[in-house]
Design an enzyme around this catalytic site. Structure first.
Site, PDB file in Angstrom:
ATOM      1  CB  CYS A 156      -0.983  -0.004   1.167  1.00 27.29           C
ATOM      2  SG  CYS A 156      -0.224   0.127   2.793  1.00 27.29           S
ATOM      3  CG  HIS A 157       1.204   3.821   2.193  1.00 29.62           C
ATOM      4  ND1 HIS A 157       0.184   3.226   2.896  1.00 29.62           N
ATOM      5  CD2 HIS A 157       0.673   4.933   1.617  1.00 29.62           C
ATOM      6  CE1 HIS A 157      -0.920   3.954   2.769  1.00 29.62           C
ATOM      7  NE2 HIS A 157      -0.651   4.990   2.002  1.00 29.62           N
ATOM      8  N   GLY A 158       4.545   0.766   0.485  1.00 31.09           N
ATOM      9  CA  GLY A 158       5.895   0.353   0.125  1.00 31.09           C
ATOM     10  C   GLY A 158       6.860   0.109   1.258  1.00 31.09           C
TER      11      GLY A 158
END
Ligand code: FES
Length: 192
Positions: A156-158
Site C-alpha cells: 500500500c505504501h511500500g
C-alpha cells in the site's frame, strides 16, 4: 476459503489469494501442514471461550513447518508470522546487522525468547501487522512478490522488511514487532 483479516488489512487481490493455501486446524492439533515451499498455510488457533481471549496463549507445532515455509497463526485475535528461515535468509539477516537501519536491532535480539533466553536462528516469530498503518505485509521470499530485502513487503505504501523483519525502506517507523514466545520443547512454542 477466505482469510480472516485484521482491521486495516486490504492488500490481497484475488491473484494473491489464489497463491495461498489456507488450512484451518483446531487448537491443540499437531496435524502436518501439507504444502510446498511457496505455499502459505494458515493455522487458526481456536480459543475455548471469548472471555478468555484477552489472556490466551497460542501453541504452535513447529515440526509442521518446513524450511523456507511460513505459517500464520492467530494470537489474541491478531496474526503472527511463524517463519522457518533458510540458511541464506539467516546469513542475510546477520550480514544486515551492519547495514544502515532505521530501527537498529541485531538479529540475535529478534529471535530471543520472551524470557530473555537465546532463540534459534531458523525461527522468526513476528507480529504480522505493518508498523505503518497495520496492514499485513506480503512475503518477499516467495517468487512473484515484490520487495528487495527478502522478508516482507507492504504494497500500500511500500514498506520493505528484511529477513529479520526489520524496516529497510518505506514509511513504517519501526521494525515488525517480535511476538512474545518461549520454546516449550524442541518442536513447540507458546506465543503469549
Ligand atoms: S501499512 Fe504497511 S506500508 Fe502502510
Amino acid at each position: 476459503m477466505a482469510e480472516p483479516k485484521p482491521a486495516g488489512a486490504g492488500h490481497d487481490t484475488p491473484a494473491d489469494q489464489g497463491r495461498r493455501d489456507f488450512i484451518f486446524i483446531a487448537a491443540g492439533s499437531a496435524a502436518a501442514v501439507g504444502a510446498g515451499a511457496t505455499a502459505w498455510p494458515f493455522i487458526g488457533q481456536m480459543n475455548p471461550a471469548a472471555d478468555t481471549l484477552a489472556l490466551s496463549t497460542t501453541e504452535v507445532d513447529l515440526s509442521a513447518v518446513e524450511v523456507g515455509q511460513q505459517i500464520k497463526v492467530m494470537w489474541q485475535g491478531r496474526p503472527v508470522f511463524v517463519r522457518h528461515r533458510t540458511q541464506t535468509e539467516i546469513a542475510a539477516a546477520l550480514r544486515d546487522d551492519y547495514a544502515t537501519l532505521k530501527d537498529p536491532q541485531k538479529d540475535e535480539d529478534r529471535i530471543k525468547q520472551s524470557d530473555g533466553a537465546a532463540g534459534k536462528p531458523e525461527w522468526l516469530i513476528l507480529q504480522a501487522n505493518c508498523t505503518h498503518l497495520g496492514c499485513v505485509p506480503l512475503p518477499s521470499f516467495d517468487p512473484g512478490y515484490r520487495g528487495a530485502f527478502g522478508g516482507w513487503f507492504c504494497p500500500c505504501h511500500g514498506s520493505d522488511f528484511d529477513t529479520s523483519g526489520r524496516i529497510r525502506r518505506g514509511p513504517a517507523p519501526i521494525n515488525l514487532l517480535v511476538a512474545p514466545f518461549v520454546y516449550m520443547n524442541d518442536t513447540t512454542i507458546r506465543i503469549g
